[in-house]
Structure formats: C-alpha cells, structure tokens
Write a protein that holds these residues in place. Structure first.
Motif, PDB file in Angstrom:
ATOM      1  N   GLY A  84       0.821  -1.209   0.000  1.00 45.95           N
ATOM      2  CA  GLY A  84       0.000   0.000   0.000  1.00 45.95           C
ATOM      3  C   GLY A  84       0.852   1.255   0.000  1.00 45.95           C
ATOM      4  N   GLY A  85       1.941   1.238   0.770  1.00 45.68           N
ATOM      5  CA  GLY A  85       2.827   2.393   0.823  1.00 45.68           C
ATOM      6  C   GLY A  85       3.492   2.671  -0.510  1.00 45.68           C
ATOM      7  N   ASN A  86       3.883   1.619  -1.222  1.00 44.73           N
ATOM      8  CA  ASN A  86       4.456   1.795  -2.560  1.00 44.73           C
ATOM      9  C   ASN A  86       3.500   2.555  -3.471  1.00 44.73           C
ATOM     10  OD1 ASN A  86       6.913   0.561  -2.162  1.00 44.73           O
ATOM     11  ND2 ASN A  86       6.289  -1.419  -2.955  1.00 44.73           N
ATOM     12  N   TYR A  87       2.247   2.124  -3.467  1.00 44.47           N
ATOM     13  CA  TYR A  87       1.242   2.727  -4.353  1.00 44.47           C
ATOM     14  C   TYR A  87       1.014   4.197  -4.004  1.00 44.47           C
ATOM     15  CZ  TYR A  87      -3.300   3.639  -6.497  1.00 44.47           C
ATOM     16  OH  TYR A  87      -4.336   4.197  -7.216  1.00 44.47           O
ATOM     17  N   VAL A  88       0.877   4.457  -2.701  1.00 42.36           N
ATOM     18  CA  VAL A  88       0.562   5.811  -2.267  1.00 42.36           C
ATOM     19  C   VAL A  88       1.738   6.764  -2.496  1.00 42.36           C
ATOM     20  CG1 VAL A  88       0.042   7.243  -0.255  1.00 42.36           C
ATOM     21  CG2 VAL A  88      -1.163   5.082  -0.583  1.00 42.36           C
ATOM     22  N   LEU A  89       2.935   6.341  -2.107  1.00 42.15           N
ATOM     23  CA  LEU A  89       4.090   7.245  -2.150  1.00 42.15           C
ATOM     24  C   LEU A  89       4.707   7.339  -3.548  1.00 42.15           C
ATOM     25  CD1 LEU A  89       5.789   6.275   1.240  1.00 42.15           C
ATOM     26  CD2 LEU A  89       4.346   8.248   0.750  1.00 42.15           C
ATOM     27  N   MET A  90       4.635   6.272  -4.320  1.00 36.97           N
ATOM     28  CA  MET A  90       5.221   6.317  -5.652  1.00 36.97           C
ATOM     29  C   MET A  90       4.406   7.201  -6.584  1.00 36.97           C
ATOM     30  SD  MET A  90       6.339   3.163  -8.154  1.00 36.97           S
ATOM     31  CE  MET A  90       4.763   2.838  -8.915  1.00 36.97           C
ATOM     32  N   PHE A  91       3.087   7.044  -6.506  1.00 32.11           N
ATOM     33  CA  PHE A  91       2.207   7.791  -7.413  1.00 32.11           C
ATOM     34  C   PHE A  91       1.654   9.071  -6.807  1.00 32.11           C
ATOM     35  CE2 PHE A  91       1.736   3.368  -9.047  1.00 32.11           C
ATOM     36  CZ  PHE A  91       2.298   3.585 -10.300  1.00 32.11           C
ATOM     37  N   GLY A  92       1.867   9.287  -5.502  1.00 27.61           N
ATOM     38  CA  GLY A  92       1.402  10.515  -4.868  1.00 27.61           C
ATOM     39  C   GLY A  92      -0.098  10.559  -4.648  1.00 27.61           C
ATOM     40  N   LYS A  93      -0.648   9.558  -3.992  1.00 28.57           N
ATOM     41  CA  LYS A  93      -2.081   9.515  -3.705  1.00 28.57           C
ATOM     42  C   LYS A  93      -2.398  10.244  -2.399  1.00 28.57           C
ATOM     43  CE  LYS A  93      -2.768   7.035  -7.354  1.00 28.57           C
ATOM     44  NZ  LYS A  93      -3.496   7.566  -8.529  1.00 28.57           N
ATOM     45  N   PHE A  94      -3.695  10.543  -2.209  1.00 32.82           N
ATOM     46  CA  PHE A  94      -4.205  11.191  -0.991  1.00 32.82           C
ATOM     47  C   PHE A  94      -3.510  12.522  -0.718  1.00 32.82           C
ATOM     48  CE2 PHE A  94      -4.505   6.539  -0.215  1.00 32.82           C
ATOM     49  CZ  PHE A  94      -5.890   6.426  -0.326  1.00 32.82           C
ATOM     50  N   GLY A  95      -3.186  13.243  -1.768  1.00 37.15           N
ATOM     51  CA  GLY A  95      -2.602  14.560  -1.631  1.00 37.15           C
ATOM     52  C   GLY A  95      -1.114  14.585  -1.359  1.00 37.15           C
ATOM     53  N   LEU A  96      -0.482  13.426  -1.298  1.00 36.23           N
ATOM     54  CA  LEU A  96       0.958  13.374  -1.067  1.00 36.23           C
ATOM     55  C   LEU A  96       1.713  13.549  -2.383  1.00 36.23           C
ATOM     56  CD1 LEU A  96       1.053  10.349   1.414  1.00 36.23           C
ATOM     57  CD2 LEU A  96       1.342  12.770   1.972  1.00 36.23           C
ATOM     58  N   PRO A  97       2.937  14.044  -2.346  1.00 31.93           N
ATOM     59  CA  PRO A  97       3.710  14.216  -3.583  1.00 31.93           C
ATOM     60  C   PRO A  97       4.097  12.866  -4.183  1.00 31.93           C
ATOM     61  CG  PRO A  97       5.085  14.666  -1.675  1.00 31.93           C
ATOM     62  CD  PRO A  97       3.689  14.516  -1.164  1.00 31.93           C
ATOM     63  N   ALA A  98       4.194  12.805  -5.503  1.00 31.26           N
ATOM     64  CA  ALA A  98       4.623  11.583  -6.189  1.00 31.26           C
ATOM     65  C   ALA A  98       6.141  11.483  -6.084  1.00 31.26           C
ATOM     66  CB  ALA A  98       4.183  11.620  -7.650  1.00 31.26           C
ATOM     67  N   LEU A  99       6.625  10.508  -5.322  1.00 28.64           N
ATOM     68  CA  LEU A  99       8.057  10.392  -5.046  1.00 28.64           C
ATOM     69  C   LEU A  99       8.774   9.420  -5.971  1.00 28.64           C
ATOM     70  CD1 LEU A  99       7.939  10.336  -1.131  1.00 28.64           C
ATOM     71  CD2 LEU A  99       8.368  12.286  -2.642  1.00 28.64           C
TER      72      LEU A  99
END
Length: 472
Positions: free
Chosen positions: A178-193
């Motif tokens: 889940g963290g890969n998906y969120v942080l790699m693509f920048g979901k939930f308003g987070l930057p795409a890293l």
C-alpha cells in the motif's frame, strides 16, 4: 553403529520441524515479498528504473542480510539455553544482540547513504548509480529496525513461537504494498516520489514490523517472563564475545554467498542494461524461493540447538537431516515452476507483449532456466549450513563457503560469461556450480560432526561440547 531412527521418531521430528519451519518459511517468503513488490513497482517506471532500483535493492538487501546473519547467532544460543532450561542466559544473549544491532547500524547507514560513489567505483554507470542512490537514501532509515527485528525474530523462534513472526511479516508486507502505491504515485494529496517513494514505503514497513514484534514480546506472558528489555544499559562483554565468536563466521558465510550474487550483479551491469534488467528479474524470483529455504534453515538451527541443550545428540543429527531434506524438497518444487512457467514469471515484472522489452524478456527466460537447475542444491546448502549453525559450528563452514562460492562459483562464472562469451547465462552457470559444491561439502561436514558427537556420547557418556564452533 546404526544411527537409523525408528519410524515414529522420524515422523515426530518431521512434524516438529514442520511446525516450526512452516511459519518461519512463510515469514521469510512474506518478507522477501517486500523486495519482490518493490521490483515489480520499479518495472512500472520502466526498464531503466528496474535496473537501477533493482541494483539499489540488491545492495541494501545484501548488506542487511550479512549483518542480520551475524545477529542470527542469537538463535542457536537462545535455543540451547531454552533446551537446557536457562532462561536468564537466553535473556542475556538477546539483550546483547540488541546492543550489537545498534552498533552495526551506524556503519551500514554510512555505506548506503554514499551508495552513488560506491556503485560507480564498482563499475556502474553514473546514471544507474544516481538512480540507485535515490532508492538507497530513502530505505537507509530502515536499517535499525531491520536488524533489531532480526534479533527479536531469533529470540522468539528459538522459544518455538514462530507464528506471530509470520503474522507480523505478512502485515508488514501488505503495508509496504500500500505504501508503494501511495508514495510512488502521490495519492491522498501526497507528492509523487517515484523510486524514492518505494524506498520510503519499505522503511515504514520495517519500522512497523519491529515495533509490532516488540509489542508482542512485551504482551505475551511467556516472552515477557524473560524480561529481555530490562537492564538494557548493561553491556556484558562475555556474552557479546560468545555472540561474535558464533555470529561473525555466520556473517562471513553469508557475505561470501551474497558476494557471489552481488559481484555477479555488478558484472551483469557491465554487460549492459538489458542484461542487468533480465538478471534482476531472475535474481529477485530466485530470492523469493530462497527465503522459503532460509526459513527452513532457521527452523533447523533451532531444532538442533534445542536438542543439543537437552543433550540428545541422536536427535540433533536427525533434526539436521530432516531439515536438509525439507529444504531440498521445497526448492525442487520451486525449480519445477521455474522450468515450466518462465513466461508467467517474467510477465509479473514486465509487459511481455511490449516489443521494447523483447530482449529483456528473452534473456530472463534463459536465466530462469538455469535457476531451475540449481534450486535443489541451493536448498540443500542453506539448510546444511543451518544444521551446522545449531551445533555452533560456524568457522569451517565459512571457509567452505569461500572456497565454493568464490574460488569455484565466481571464477567459473567469470570464465564462462566473459572470456568464453556466454555472457549472462555463463555467469549464472557459475552460480549453480558454486552452490552445488557448497551443498555437497556442507552436508558431508554435518554428517561427520554428528557422527563424532554420537560416537563420543556412546563411548564415554560425555555431554555435548559447549564450544562446538571450535570443532576441527
């Protein structure tokens, strides 16, 4: 002298080994899924990213594996204390193991933080090294929890409580996905890293697993009774010395084995991006199956150590042979999968229908074919090493590993791959030959030492030597 066990004793040992091995193997497989998921997600970002990011993952996992191997000395020492009903000794070993984890974290982080310069010195292109460092500078913050978790895992499993480890690792793996998906693509308003997001997700997962296992050790009544977190400030040099005497050769053995794969990876990088990407796919797949055998090896160490603490030398021999057999059987099944469904395996990493990936897909298939052949000997050698570890025999196995992996495996692979022109396939055949030699010699070593211990006990009624690591 007849060492054959009765049928009931054999079945009992197989059952006891499986009860311990299945959760540990499951935990190892789930933990390896972190690297697998990372590699798959890197593939989404393209062949260049999977080559560079995979190189960073191999570097991180290799260094953590070596340092964790040193800490795995906690397992046979605690298992022996548990078998001998010495809970205070088991607690002291675990506390000093946590101290050692802290000590080793510092140089490990420094090496990984400067990954760009290191990788370029090892012959990687500036672009590949720069991309790999992006991943390394994110996952470097997971070094301490990875090592401390290894200590607690050894303690808990040595007390025959492996199931919580499996549950925690599986949960941590799901968190990593889940963290890969969120942080790699920048979901939930987070930057795409991008690639860095994959590293940060792994760090988050490692901290979560360490804290969860710490919480379990404090909550479970049996584990809490050992009070492993009490008086942590006390540095006990005698216990630390024993840990290092057993652990450093274990780390040395893992280092020479890991070094075989790591140097092979660097040689692949010099052969080009296509060769390196195909190698990463085959290597990551082989790493998944290997961790299953590694879990069986951990269980074998525990069983041999526990029976050693009880003074049951025949049981030690039987536990070791059962573990070696289970490791070989598991890897044989994995080898069949590698041989018959390589296309489906490669498709997990790359779009096999994309013409741009044709060269990588074709080479990855060939490398998986070689990997299918050496799966059995890989399972045999790692579980034979685990059985010897239960005897606290670690120095000679380290020398055996150096001879098999570097003098035989790496040399043969280099000759086949570079001068003789077989490229990546030749390098992989070198891996297979090195693992074969290690499997044969380590198994013979265990048979020899267990024969000696049984003969000594039968002849003189002597206790099992407490310093088995010094056996010639």
């Amino acid at each position: 002298m007849n060492y054959l066990p009765t049928k009931s004793r054999l079945l009992t040992e197989v059952r006891e080994s499986l009860i311990l091995a299945l959760p540990l193997a499951g935990a190892q497989l789930a933990q390896s899924a972190t690297g697998f998921v990372d590699t798959v997600m890197m593939g989404v970002l393209g062949s260049t990213t999977i080559a560079a990011g995979g190189l960073g993952a191999v570097t991180f996992n290799g260094l953590v594996l070596i340092t964790s191997a040193i800490l795995s000395a906690v397992s046979p020492l605690v298992a022996e204390a548990y078998g001998a009903q010495q809970p205070q000794q088991a607690a002291q070993v675990t506390r000093q193991g946590l101290w050692l984890a802290v000590i080793m974290t510092i140089p490990l982080m420094l090496i990984l933080w400067n990954g760009n310069a290191l990788l370029q010195q090892l012959g990687q292109t500036p672009e590949t090294a720069r991309l790999a460092e992006v991943y390394l500078r994110a996952i470097v913050w997971g070094c301490f929890p990875a090592l401390a978790f290894a200590v607690l895992r050894s303690f808990v499993s040595a007390l025959s409580q492996p199931r919580p480890i499996m549950v925690i690792v599986i949960a941590g793996t799901l968190l990593n996905i889940g963290g890969n998906y969120v942080l790699m693509f920048g979901k939930f308003g987070l930057p795409a890293l991008g690639l860095a997001g994959i590293g940060w997700a792994s760090t988050l997962s490692l901290w979560s697993m360490f804290l969860a296992l710490t919480g379990y050790a404090l909550w479970n009544p049996t584990l809490r009774s050992y009070q492993i977190f009490h008086q942590l400030q006390q540095f006990q040099s005698k216990v630390m010395r024993e840990l290092l005497l057993v652990g450093l050769p274990i780390g040395g053995l893992v280092m020479v084995e890991t070094g075989l794969f790591t140097i092979t990876t660097f040689l692949m990088g010099q052969l080009g991006t296509v060769t390196l990407a195909a190698h990463q796919i085959a290597l990551q797949t082989a790493a998944i199956t290997f961790t299953g055998a590694l879990g069986i090896s951990f269980a074998t160490t525990v069983r041999v150590g526990q029976l050693g603490g009880q003074g049951d030398v025949r049981g030690m021999r039987l536990a070791g042979l059962v573990g070696i057999g289970l490791g070989g059987l598991f890897m044989a099944i994995m080898g069949v999968l590698f041989w018959f469904v390589p296309d489906r395996i490669v498709a997990l990493y790359l779009d096999v229908h994309n013409p741009a990936n044709n060269a990588v897909v074709h080479l990855a298939r060939r490398l998986l074919g070689v990997a299918a052949v050496f799966q059995i000997v890989d399972g045999l050698q790692v579980t034979a090493a685990g059985a010897l570890r239960g005897l606290k025999d670690t120095r000679i196995p380290m020398a055996i590993g150096f001879f098999a992996y570097w003098c035989i495996g790496l040399t043969t692979g280099y000759l086949l791959g570079i001068p003789l022109g077989f490229a990546g396939v030749g390098l992989w055949w070198g891996l297979a030959i090195g693992l074969l030699v290690a499997a044969v010699v380590l198994t013979i070593r265990f048979l020899h030492l267990s024969d000696r211990l049984i003969h000594a006990t039968h002849s003189t009624a002597a206790l099992i030597p407490r310093q088995s690591s010094n056996l010639p």
